[in-house]
Design a protein around this motif. Structure first.
Motif, mmCIF file in Angstrom:
data_model
loop_
_atom_site.group_PDB
_atom_site.id
_atom_site.type_symbol
_atom_site.label_atom_id
_atom_site.label_comp_id
_atom_site.label_asym_id
_atom_site.label_seq_id
_atom_site.Cartn_x
_atom_site.Cartn_y
_atom_site.Cartn_z
ATOM 1 N N GLY A 16 0.739 -1.120 0.098
ATOM 2 C CA GLY A 16 0.003 -0.167 -0.234
ATOM 3 C C GLY A 16 0.884 1.136 -0.055
ATOM 4 O O GLY A 16 2.131 1.104 0.125
ATOM 5 N N SER A 17 0.390 2.524 0.059
ATOM 6 C CA SER A 17 1.074 3.721 -0.042
ATOM 7 C C SER A 17 1.759 3.991 1.227
ATOM 8 O O SER A 17 3.156 4.172 0.752
ATOM 9 N N GLU A 18 1.229 3.789 2.248
ATOM 10 C CA GLU A 18 2.293 4.056 3.489
ATOM 11 C C GLU A 18 3.461 3.250 3.537
ATOM 12 O O GLU A 18 4.387 3.736 3.823
ATOM 13 N N PRO A 19 3.307 2.031 3.512
ATOM 14 C CA PRO A 19 4.475 1.056 3.641
ATOM 15 C C PRO A 19 5.240 1.496 2.339
ATOM 16 O O PRO A 19 6.617 1.217 2.732
ATOM 17 N N ALA A 20 4.848 1.794 0.976
ATOM 18 C CA ALA A 20 5.673 2.091 0.158
ATOM 19 C C ALA A 20 6.634 3.217 0.485
ATOM 20 O O ALA A 20 7.779 3.376 0.091
ATOM 21 N N ARG A 21 6.019 4.304 1.112
ATOM 22 C CA ARG A 21 6.764 5.579 1.425
ATOM 23 C C ARG A 21 7.819 5.244 2.362
ATOM 24 O O ARG A 21 8.756 5.704 2.427
ATOM 25 N N ALA A 22 7.276 4.505 3.472
ATOM 26 C CA ALA A 22 8.296 4.240 4.469
ATOM 27 C C ALA A 22 9.423 3.469 4.037
ATOM 28 O O ALA A 22 10.518 3.714 4.974
ATOM 29 N N GLY A 24 10.919 3.973 1.333
ATOM 30 C CA GLY A 24 11.684 4.939 0.280
ATOM 31 C C GLY A 24 11.448 4.825 -1.103
ATOM 32 O O GLY A 24 11.877 4.995 -1.995
ATOM 33 N N GLY A 25 10.067 4.124 -1.258
ATOM 34 C CA GLY A 25 9.503 3.915 -2.500
ATOM 35 C C GLY A 25 9.286 5.200 -3.123
ATOM 36 O O GLY A 25 8.759 6.403 -2.813
ATOM 37 N N SER A 26 9.273 5.295 -4.888
ATOM 38 C CA SER A 26 8.965 6.465 -5.447
ATOM 39 C C SER A 26 8.027 6.312 -6.581
ATOM 40 O O SER A 26 7.808 7.363 -7.479
ATOM 41 N N GLY A 27 7.491 5.014 -6.533
ATOM 42 C CA GLY A 27 6.609 4.735 -7.743
ATOM 43 C C GLY A 27 5.096 5.173 -7.443
ATOM 44 O O GLY A 27 4.788 5.910 -6.380
ATOM 45 N N GLU A 28 4.228 4.980 -8.372
ATOM 46 C CA GLU A 28 3.015 5.148 -8.396
ATOM 47 C C GLU A 28 2.203 4.802 -6.968
ATOM 48 O O GLU A 28 1.469 5.618 -6.534
ATOM 49 N N VAL A 29 2.445 3.614 -6.577
ATOM 50 C CA VAL A 29 1.802 3.427 -5.305
ATOM 51 C C VAL A 29 2.261 4.254 -4.115
ATOM 52 O O VAL A 29 1.558 4.619 -3.398
ATOM 53 N N ALA A 30 3.691 4.561 -3.974
ATOM 54 C CA ALA A 30 4.155 5.540 -3.077
ATOM 55 C C ALA A 30 3.641 6.814 -2.947
ATOM 56 O O ALA A 30 3.432 7.554 -2.141
ATOM 57 N N LYS A 31 3.152 7.282 -4.342
ATOM 58 C CA LYS A 31 2.857 8.777 -4.652
ATOM 59 C C LYS A 31 1.414 8.697 -4.578
ATOM 60 O O LYS A 31 0.642 9.848 -4.065
ATOM 61 N N GLY A 32 0.655 7.521 -4.171
ATOM 62 C CA GLY A 32 -0.850 7.349 -3.998
ATOM 63 C C GLY A 32 -1.324 7.396 -2.774
ATOM 64 O O GLY A 32 -0.470 7.945 -1.684
ATOM 65 N N SER A 34 -3.396 4.694 -1.440
ATOM 66 C CA SER A 34 -4.139 3.611 -1.187
ATOM 67 C C SER A 34 -4.154 2.941 0.113
ATOM 68 O O SER A 34 -3.287 3.241 1.068
ATOM 69 N N MET A 35 -5.023 1.952 0.489
ATOM 70 C CA MET A 35 -5.078 1.256 1.986
ATOM 71 C C MET A 35 -3.683 0.455 1.885
ATOM 72 O O MET A 35 -3.245 0.035 0.863
ATOM 73 N N THR A 36 -3.530 0.095 2.870
ATOM 74 C CA THR A 36 -2.552 -1.136 3.434
ATOM 75 C C THR A 36 -3.176 -2.115 3.641
ATOM 76 O O THR A 36 -4.073 -2.664 4.446
ATOM 77 N N VAL A 37 -2.597 -3.452 3.000
ATOM 78 C CA VAL A 37 -3.227 -4.607 2.957
ATOM 79 C C VAL A 37 -2.127 -5.766 3.238
ATOM 80 O O VAL A 37 -0.985 -5.551 2.736
ATOM 81 N N GLY A 38 -2.217 -6.461 4.358
ATOM 82 C CA GLY A 38 -1.336 -7.512 4.639
ATOM 83 C C GLY A 38 -1.449 -8.834 3.751
ATOM 84 O O GLY A 38 -2.765 -9.224 3.867
ATOM 85 N N LEU A 39 -0.575 -9.323 2.872
ATOM 86 C CA LEU A 39 -0.937 -10.306 2.083
ATOM 87 C C LEU A 39 0.371 -11.561 2.417
ATOM 88 O O LEU A 39 1.274 -11.131 2.719
ATOM 89 N N SER A 40 -0.042 -12.850 1.915
ATOM 90 C CA SER A 40 0.844 -13.669 1.888
ATOM 91 C C SER A 40 0.727 -14.573 0.738
ATOM 92 O O SER A 40 -0.438 -14.841 0.197
ATOM 93 N N ALA A 41 1.797 -15.341 0.169
ATOM 94 C CA ALA A 41 1.757 -15.935 -0.903
ATOM 95 C C ALA A 41 2.898 -17.042 -0.919
ATOM 96 O O ALA A 41 3.956 -16.933 -0.319
ATOM 97 N N LYS A 42 2.891 -18.111 -1.725
ATOM 98 C CA LYS A 42 3.900 -19.283 -1.807
ATOM 99 C C LYS A 42 4.496 -18.758 -3.031
ATOM 100 O O LYS A 42 4.224 -18.360 -3.892
#
Length: 132
Positions: A16-22, A24-32, A34-42
């Motif tokens: 989400g936007s908040e973790p992306a900014r935290a 140091g992200g600079s892409g579309e998600v970080a600039k937006g 969006s909500m933060t969601v916890g996900l998992s996958a194999k």
């Protein structure tokens, strides 16, 4: 454990936007906003022989969120970023193709394109991710 172990790795992440900014992200998600969601996958990793640093293909299967448009495995690329003085991987960069983006609860969380993650090894069972 080998990075390329047959049963794969459990990938846990907050996206989400908040973790992306935290992180140091600079892409579309970080600039937006969006909500933060916890996900998992194999995720399974295949090693390309003879490459330095170690790298190869990554595959995410059996995930309702991380899948190709046809429902198949999402494919990507990984590379070891930090293997410490002892040669044991600690940080891995992973990029996954997301042709449809990632939607959660009807909200487009990750736009179509690529999802970039920095993975940190946590013991022998899981990888934790930060992305931007």
């Amino acid at each position: 454990q080998a990075i390329t172990r047959e049963d794969g790795w459990l990938l846990k992440m907050d996206i989400g936007s908040e973790p992306a900014r935290a992180l140091g992200g600079s892409g579309e998600v970080a600039k937006g906003d969006s909500m933060t969601v916890g996900l998992s996958a194999k995720v399974r990793m295949k090693l390309d022989a003879g490459m330095e640093p170690p790298q190869g293909s990554a595959f995410v299967a059996d995930s309702a969120i991380f899948k190709e448009a046809d429902g198949g495995e999402m494919e990507g690329f990984w590379q070891v970023e930090d293997d410490g003085d002892d040669g044991v991987p600690r940080t891995i960069q992973l990029s996954l193709k997301c042709p449809e983006g990632i939607k959660v609860s009807g909200e487009l969380l990750i736009p179509p394109g690529f999802l970039y993650l920095n993975l940190r090894m946590k013991g022998t069972e899981a990888l934790t991710a930060g992305g931007g």
